[in-house]
Scaffold this active site. Structure first.
Site: not given
Ligand code: PLP
Length: 427
Positions: A245, A274, A16, A144
């Site tokens: 998520d 992550k 970004y 997100y």
């Molecule tokens: C970081 C993140 C993603 C995307 O993961 P990447 O490994 O960067 O593709 C999706 N959802 C949430 C909640 C995130 O924090």
């Protein structure tokens, strides 16, 4: 400028940022524990865990050993037609530790891809049931979910990239921001906007997708567990799948192993990433219930009976071996107490910033401490000031926040909160 930084500036994209007028970057040469070492010799206390990932700190001997041992066997082998112990152990571990009912595991290479996989599972599930009309998603504003197209389409429509890619992104439904924070008494009104949308549209909805309890990169908001419990009930009543998520929240960050546990709910599909490898390698997974997996696997005129996805680096053995070691390390550690201690210190030491001019809110949950400013901060300037204070904190927009590795000492955490107070006093 060193030739390294010079080349970087001319040729490398950073996340970004402009290619021609980028924000400054700093060269890091090593990292150990909670410290990053810059090329000029300065040491910084890490407040970011490299975006939620490095929960055990850097250069951890146990993770290093797991990596070295696996390297001696094989770093990668295709997952089509082959399997291996690191994948099976990791799958078993994830099934054991995840909310009850999530027992089928799809390994993939990044968080965004695990979201794509989750969405695709949701769509294919209804397809297999002969309900092709159920092909839209409902989410909440301020979310997100990643940068790929399927994920982008459910990111916040204002803060995300909807405008830029309109005409290409599928149109989904967005419920209002949850107007009841984690720490407020529950206000049932907060569920109304969501309830109305799902009731009016459930016949075309495949799934609800959301970040449970903590909305991360979309605004660092903490919402009430009763909202999530209400969403689960509505999804059940109206036959809509729930995708959680947990890519940012998973593996202890909010004080529970998974944020869904705050509301006692099990999603139908869950994404993790992550912190899965302790920040060593990119690896993610999508977990689903047996019912979803079995439905997708039924052959019919509308369904091939296969789940249509399979990345090249699926279940990469090196990443799986490190993830196994990282999860074992987590479960063997006093992570709950560590998170509680981090939360208590941030609560106490960030509170005074509430009175600070320019600050609109201070909030803390588990190992996440957020200072929301009234105006967007000057990232280049503030980042440099943080470095002068000996800390690595990377704000975005109006948000200055920390989520340090779980192993951080009280002294190092004091250093982080003091640096926030000092720098924000001068903005
Ligand atoms: C970081 C993140 C993603 C995307 O993961 P990447 O490994 O960067 O593709 C999706 N959802 C949430 C909640 C995130 O924090």
């Amino acid at each position: 400028m060193s030739s390294l930084l010079d080349f970087d500036r001319k040729h490398l994209w950073h996340p970004y940022t402009s290619m021609t007028a980028p924000l400054p970057v700093y060269e890091v040469v090593a990292a150990r524990g909670v410290r990053l070492q810059l090329a000029d010799g300065r040491e910084l206390i890490d407040g970011m865990s490299s975006w939620w990932a490095a929960i055990h700190g850097y250069n951890h001997p146990v993770l290093n050993q797991a990596a070295t041992e696996q390297l001696g066997k094989m770093s990668h082998v295709m997952f089509g037609g082959l399997t291996h112990e690191p994948a099976v152990s990791l799958g078993r571990r994830l099934v054991e530790m995840s909310p009850a009912g999530l027992e089928r595991v799809f390994f993939c290479d990044s968080g965004s891809v695990s979201v794509e996989v989750a969405i695709k599972m949701g769509l294919q599930y209804w397809q297999a049931k002969g309900k092709e009309g159920k092909n839209r998603l409902l989410t909440i504003r301020g979310g997100y979910h990643g940068d790929t197209f399927g994920a982008m389409a459910v990111c916040d429509p204002v803060g995300g990239m909807h405008q830029l890619f309109r005409g290409v992104l599928p149109q989904h439904l967005f419920a209002p921001l949850v107007d009841c924070s984690f720490s407020e008494p529950w206000d049932p009104q907060a569920l109304h906007g969501f309830a109305e949308l799902i009731q009016a549209n459930h016949q075309q909805l495949a799934a609800v997708i959301l970040e449970p309890i903590v909305q991360g990169a979309g605004g660092m908001r903490f919402y009430h567990p009763e909202f999530l419990a209400g969403v689960r009930r509505l999804c059940d009543d109206l036959q809509v799948l729930l995708i959680a998520d947990e890519i940012a929240t998973g593996f202890g960050r909010t004080g529970k192993l998974f944020a869904c546990e705050h509301a006692g709910v099990t999603p139908d599909i869950m994404c993790v990433g992550k912190a899965l490898t302790g920040g060593y390698l990119s690896l993610a997974a999508t977990l689903a219930t047996a019912e979803i997996a079995e439905t997708i696997s039924t052959v019919s005129s509308s369904n091939p009976g296969l789940f249509m996805h399979g990345p090249t680096f699926m279940a990469n053995p090196l990443a799986c071996a490190i993830a196994n070691a990282s999860l074992q390390l987590l479960l063997d550690s006093p992570w709950k107490q560590q998170i509680q201690a981090i939360e208590a210190i941030m609560d106490e030491e960030l509170a005074s910033l509430r009175e600070q001019v320019g600050v609109s809110d201070v909030r803390v949950l588990g190992g996440i401490g957020v200072v929301e400013m009234k105006e967007a901060v000057n990232v280049a300037k503030i980042q440099q000031q943080f470095i002068e204070q000996g800390v690595w904190i990377r704000p975005f927009g109006r948000l200055v926040y920390i989520m340090p590795p779980y192993i951080i000492s009280a002294d190092d955490l004091h250093h982080l909160t003091r640096a926030m107070a000092t720098v924000l006093r001068n903005t």
